[in-house]
Write a protein that holds these residues in place. Structure first.
Motif, PDB file in Angstrom:
ATOM      1  N   LEU A  24      -4.637  -1.972 -14.217  1.00  0.00           N
ATOM      2  CA  LEU A  24      -5.691  -1.363 -13.204  1.00  0.00           C
ATOM      3  C   LEU A  24      -5.731  -2.134 -12.195  1.00  0.00           C
ATOM      4  N   GLU A  25      -5.879  -3.656 -12.148  1.00  0.00           N
ATOM      5  CA  GLU A  25      -6.114  -4.378 -11.119  1.00  0.00           C
ATOM      6  C   GLU A  25      -4.802  -4.360 -10.156  1.00  0.00           C
ATOM      7  N   LYS A  26      -3.564  -4.590 -10.673  1.00  0.00           N
ATOM      8  CA  LYS A  26      -2.371  -4.298  -9.631  1.00  0.00           C
ATOM      9  C   LYS A  26      -2.432  -2.851  -9.151  1.00  0.00           C
ATOM     10  N   LEU A  27      -2.760  -1.736  -9.512  1.00  0.00           N
ATOM     11  CA  LEU A  27      -3.009  -0.344  -9.180  1.00  0.00           C
ATOM     12  C   LEU A  27      -4.136  -0.485  -8.046  1.00  0.00           C
ATOM     13  N   MET A  28      -5.258  -1.021  -8.438  1.00  0.00           N
ATOM     14  CA  MET A  28      -6.271  -1.082  -7.367  1.00  0.00           C
ATOM     15  C   MET A  28      -6.122  -1.917  -6.201  1.00  0.00           C
ATOM     16  N   ASP A  56      -9.831   8.366  -9.834  1.00  0.00           N
ATOM     17  CA  ASP A  56     -10.349   8.769  -8.529  1.00  0.00           C
ATOM     18  C   ASP A  56      -9.710   7.939  -7.444  1.00  0.00           C
ATOM     19  N   PRO A  57      -9.902   6.809  -7.569  1.00  0.00           N
ATOM     20  CA  PRO A  57      -9.447   5.923  -6.180  1.00  0.00           C
ATOM     21  C   PRO A  57      -8.016   6.265  -5.692  1.00  0.00           C
ATOM     22  N   PRO A  58      -7.054   6.398  -6.682  1.00  0.00           N
ATOM     23  CA  PRO A  58      -5.701   6.598  -6.073  1.00  0.00           C
ATOM     24  C   PRO A  58      -5.417   7.901  -5.792  1.00  0.00           C
ATOM     25  N   VAL A  59      -6.058   8.867  -6.449  1.00  0.00           N
ATOM     26  CA  VAL A  59      -6.297  10.277  -5.856  1.00  0.00           C
ATOM     27  C   VAL A  59      -6.930  10.549  -4.627  1.00  0.00           C
ATOM     28  N   VAL A  60      -7.735   9.838  -4.359  1.00  0.00           N
ATOM     29  CA  VAL A  60      -8.469   9.951  -2.822  1.00  0.00           C
ATOM     30  C   VAL A  60      -7.489   9.295  -1.983  1.00  0.00           C
ATOM     31  N   TYR A  83       0.797  -1.178  -0.124  1.00  0.00           N
ATOM     32  CA  TYR A  83      -0.058  -0.072  -0.127  1.00  0.00           C
ATOM     33  C   TYR A  83       0.686   1.321  -0.036  1.00  0.00           C
ATOM     34  N   LYS A  84       1.926   1.200   0.949  1.00  0.00           N
ATOM     35  CA  LYS A  84       2.577   2.422   1.060  1.00  0.00           C
ATOM     36  C   LYS A  84       3.507   2.595  -0.238  1.00  0.00           C
ATOM     37  N   LEU A  85       3.929   1.547  -0.965  1.00  0.00           N
ATOM     38  CA  LEU A  85       4.501   1.641  -2.040  1.00  0.00           C
ATOM     39  C   LEU A  85       3.980   2.185  -3.312  1.00  0.00           C
ATOM     40  N   GLY A  86       2.549   1.598  -3.197  1.00  0.00           N
ATOM     41  CA  GLY A  86       1.626   1.983  -4.285  1.00  0.00           C
ATOM     42  C   GLY A  86       1.151   3.520  -4.016  1.00  0.00           C
ATOM     43  N   LYS A  87       1.173   3.965  -2.799  1.00  0.00           N
ATOM     44  CA  LYS A  87       0.829   5.386  -2.607  1.00  0.00           C
ATOM     45  C   LYS A  87       1.967   6.472  -3.193  1.00  0.00           C
ATOM     46  N   LEU A  88       2.969   5.796  -2.691  1.00  0.00           N
ATOM     47  CA  LEU A  88       4.305   6.489  -3.322  1.00  0.00           C
ATOM     48  C   LEU A  88       4.304   6.944  -4.617  1.00  0.00           C
ATOM     49  N   VAL A  89       4.178   5.729  -5.183  1.00  0.00           N
ATOM     50  CA  VAL A  89       4.346   5.878  -6.890  1.00  0.00           C
ATOM     51  C   VAL A  89       3.260   6.649  -7.277  1.00  0.00           C
ATOM     52  N   CYS A  90       2.051   6.495  -6.991  1.00  0.00           N
ATOM     53  CA  CYS A  90       0.721   7.391  -7.440  1.00  0.00           C
ATOM     54  C   CYS A  90       1.294   8.760  -7.074  1.00  0.00           C
TER      55      CYS A  90
END
Length: 199
Positions: free
Chosen positions: A72-76, A46-50, A4-11
């Protein structure tokens, strides 16, 4: 660093500069306890932005179609999203959402169920009201004010939690509660859109 933290950082590294994201009202999100963030829906992003505009981890109910595309599946999944069938009538997803709230986490919802590409606030589905009534979560409205265009400002505005006491005591219908939530989002959108024009 977890997924999650890695995905958040990348996004964050991608979307903050790409859309020049400006966040207002972060202080309205309770620092602990169960929270439901209800936002309007104008883009698949919208989901990653929120997610990246919150200090707390957010779990998302996202339409199952987003999980059919590998990227998108990996991103979600990297932002704690799990699928729900269109119309928010997926019992397994509803139970999972309530479980997340019982564990004092943050649940992110897009009550409209589908994107409103014209930027207007659409009709919300009763699922948001269901979660609001069946939990003790704080309900935080969120207005995403676009459009999503490269290097043009995107606003993410969090409003004050909506008082659900009366609705819960009166055992209001889920749709009535959803309508109230959508009205709060609409007011946030209108106020901050007008503010942009004035300034």
């Amino acid at each position: 660093m977890n997924l999650y933290k890695l995905g958040k950082l990348v996004c964050s590294l991608i979307f903050y500069p790409l859309y020049r994201i400006k966040v207002t009202g972060k202080e309205n999100i309770p620092k602990d306890g169960p929270v439901i963030i209800c936002a309007n829906h104008i883009s698949n992003v919208d989901p990653p932005v929120v997610g990246i505009t919150n200090q707390r981890d957010v779990y998302f109910l996202a339409k199952e179609e987003l999980f059919k595309n590998r990227f998108l599946e990996k991103l979600m999944k990297s932002i704690n999203a799990f699928p729900i069938k269109r119309g928010m009538r997926d019992r397994n997803a509803l139970r999972k959402g309530l479980g997340i709230l019982k564990e004092n986490h943050v649940l992110g919802l897009f009550p409209e169920g589908s994107r409103q590409k014209n930027g207007e606030i659409g009709k919300g589905l009763a699922g948001a009201g269901f979660f609001a009534l069946r939990s003790e979560a704080a309900i935080v409205p969120c207005a995403i004010i676009g459009p999503y265009e490269k290097f043009k400002p995107l606003k993410v505005v969090y409003g004050k939690p909506i008082d659900m006491t009366g609705y819960r005591e009166q055992k209001a219908s889920a749709q009535v509660v959803t309508d109230r939530i959508m009205e709060e989002i609409r007011q946030l959108q209108e106020f901050h859109s007008e503010k942009s024009v004035i300034t």
